[in-house]
Design a protein around this motif. Sequence first.
Motif, mmCIF file in Angstrom:
data_model
loop_
_atom_site.group_PDB
_atom_site.id
_atom_site.type_symbol
_atom_site.label_atom_id
_atom_site.label_comp_id
_atom_site.label_asym_id
_atom_site.label_seq_id
_atom_site.Cartn_x
_atom_site.Cartn_y
_atom_site.Cartn_z
ATOM 1 N N THR A 235 0.673 -1.171 0.084
ATOM 2 C CA THR A 235 -0.038 0.008 0.089
ATOM 3 C C THR A 235 0.996 1.198 -0.039
ATOM 4 O OG1 THR A 235 -1.997 0.858 1.033
ATOM 5 C CG2 THR A 235 -0.068 0.335 2.771
ATOM 6 N N THR A 236 0.249 2.227 -0.646
ATOM 7 C CA THR A 236 1.149 3.630 -0.540
ATOM 8 C C THR A 236 0.453 4.734 0.268
ATOM 9 O OG1 THR A 236 -0.099 4.332 -2.499
ATOM 10 C CG2 THR A 236 1.829 3.003 -2.916
ATOM 11 N N LEU A 237 1.403 5.456 0.832
ATOM 12 C CA LEU A 237 1.205 6.793 1.856
ATOM 13 C C LEU A 237 1.780 7.782 1.323
ATOM 14 C CD1 LEU A 237 -0.144 8.008 4.280
ATOM 15 C CD2 LEU A 237 1.939 7.062 5.552
ATOM 16 N N VAL A 238 0.985 8.602 0.778
ATOM 17 C CA VAL A 238 1.643 10.383 0.398
ATOM 18 C C VAL A 238 1.503 11.182 1.479
ATOM 19 C CG1 VAL A 238 1.270 11.986 -1.251
ATOM 20 C CG2 VAL A 238 1.431 9.477 -2.127
ATOM 21 N N VAL A 239 2.575 11.798 1.808
ATOM 22 C CA VAL A 239 2.715 12.965 2.659
ATOM 23 C C VAL A 239 2.513 14.260 1.828
ATOM 24 C CG1 VAL A 239 3.928 14.263 4.393
ATOM 25 C CG2 VAL A 239 4.303 11.745 3.917
ATOM 26 N N ASP A 240 1.304 15.067 1.933
ATOM 27 C CA ASP A 240 1.102 15.973 0.911
ATOM 28 C C ASP A 240 1.062 17.325 1.831
ATOM 29 O OD1 ASP A 240 -0.213 16.921 -1.399
ATOM 30 O OD2 ASP A 240 -2.004 17.577 -0.276
ATOM 31 N N ILE A 241 1.714 18.369 1.007
ATOM 32 C CA ILE A 241 1.568 19.843 1.480
ATOM 33 C C ILE A 241 1.391 20.668 0.235
ATOM 34 C CG2 ILE A 241 2.774 19.693 3.982
ATOM 35 C CD1 ILE A 241 5.193 20.963 2.122
ATOM 36 N N SER A 242 0.959 21.869 0.527
ATOM 37 C CA SER A 242 0.942 22.820 -0.904
ATOM 38 C C SER A 242 2.264 23.137 -1.573
ATOM 39 C CB SER A 242 0.097 24.095 -0.604
ATOM 40 O OG SER A 242 1.152 24.849 0.395
ATOM 41 N N PRO A 243 2.470 23.460 -2.809
ATOM 42 C CA PRO A 243 3.540 23.717 -3.413
ATOM 43 C C PRO A 243 4.342 24.880 -2.737
ATOM 44 C CG PRO A 243 2.033 23.163 -5.026
ATOM 45 C CD PRO A 243 1.127 23.218 -3.803
ATOM 46 N N GLU A 244 3.434 25.956 -2.296
ATOM 47 C CA GLU A 244 3.990 26.942 -1.609
ATOM 48 C C GLU A 244 4.630 26.878 -0.372
ATOM 49 O OE1 GLU A 244 0.869 27.841 -4.417
ATOM 50 O OE2 GLU A 244 0.401 26.715 -2.321
ATOM 51 N N LEU A 245 4.016 25.792 0.402
ATOM 52 C CA LEU A 245 4.892 25.328 1.707
ATOM 53 C C LEU A 245 5.841 24.529 1.347
ATOM 54 C CD1 LEU A 245 3.987 25.994 4.642
ATOM 55 C CD2 LEU A 245 2.817 23.975 4.647
ATOM 56 N N GLN A 246 6.110 23.583 0.157
ATOM 57 C CA GLN A 246 7.167 22.914 -0.073
ATOM 58 C C GLN A 246 8.317 24.050 -0.277
ATOM 59 O OE1 GLN A 246 5.084 20.311 -3.415
ATOM 60 N NE2 GLN A 246 6.882 19.321 -3.017
ATOM 61 N N ILE A 247 7.994 25.019 -1.187
ATOM 62 C CA ILE A 247 9.124 25.957 -1.437
ATOM 63 C C ILE A 247 9.485 26.706 -0.310
ATOM 64 C CG2 ILE A 247 9.529 28.078 -2.893
ATOM 65 C CD1 ILE A 247 7.470 26.831 -4.966
ATOM 66 N N SER A 248 9.036 26.969 0.628
ATOM 67 C CA SER A 248 9.300 27.843 1.835
ATOM 68 C C SER A 248 9.983 27.160 2.587
ATOM 69 C CB SER A 248 7.954 28.611 2.572
ATOM 70 O OG SER A 248 7.142 27.656 2.972
ATOM 71 N N ARG A 249 9.328 25.911 2.980
ATOM 72 C CA ARG A 249 10.068 24.845 3.960
ATOM 73 C C ARG A 249 11.495 24.390 3.450
ATOM 74 N NH1 ARG A 249 5.521 20.587 6.092
ATOM 75 N NH2 ARG A 249 4.256 22.111 7.470
#
Length: 205
Positions: free
Chosen positions: A127-141
């Motif tokens: 089974t697969t589990l994806v951790v998801d955040i917005s692209p904006e948050l990806q960039i800033s983090r």
Amino acid sequence: MSNFIVGLTGGIGSGKTTVANLFADLGITLVDADIVARQVVEPNSSGLQQIIQHFGADLCLADGSLNRSKLRDIIFNQPEQRDWLNNLLHPMIRNTMLQQVKNAASDYVILVVPLLFENGLDKLVNTTLVVDISPELQISRTSKRDNVASTQVEQIIQSQISRQQRLSKADDIVDNQGELNVLRDKVALLHHKYLKLAKILNSDD
């Protein structure tokens, strides 16, 4: 006993490591592709010896370890050399990960792979589990964490499959845009789910 494998993935900066460590806190074994990728090129390893034979001894640092930045520079500008390296290392990484999964003692195993779908490694998991955040948050983090320009992070995001594609392939999705204690509760719920699924798999054996 068959090992029930959860493939954990997510885009850069999504918090895969944080989520993986929360599962580890619950006693679950982690097999991390990034760690394995370093292990297969450790000093005196077969992987490192083959890289040196191919690219030359000056790819070694004084302590006998791989000069990663020099290797990155070579393969960045030469796609055929990148293909050669991938053809060497990907099977090694895959075999080592599967061996570690086999040796795991926990009820199920978390296989942490940044490019799970891109490299077709989702075929290895139950089974697969994806951790998801917005692209904006990806960039800033990520730019804050790695001290790199946001444009560089954007390029990395572009090189990975799109957020929509990743989410469409996911069996489970964990939103990591909130507080850590909220995330911990979400992981606890998934943990119970995976324990049940692992029990079903093993009762079928």
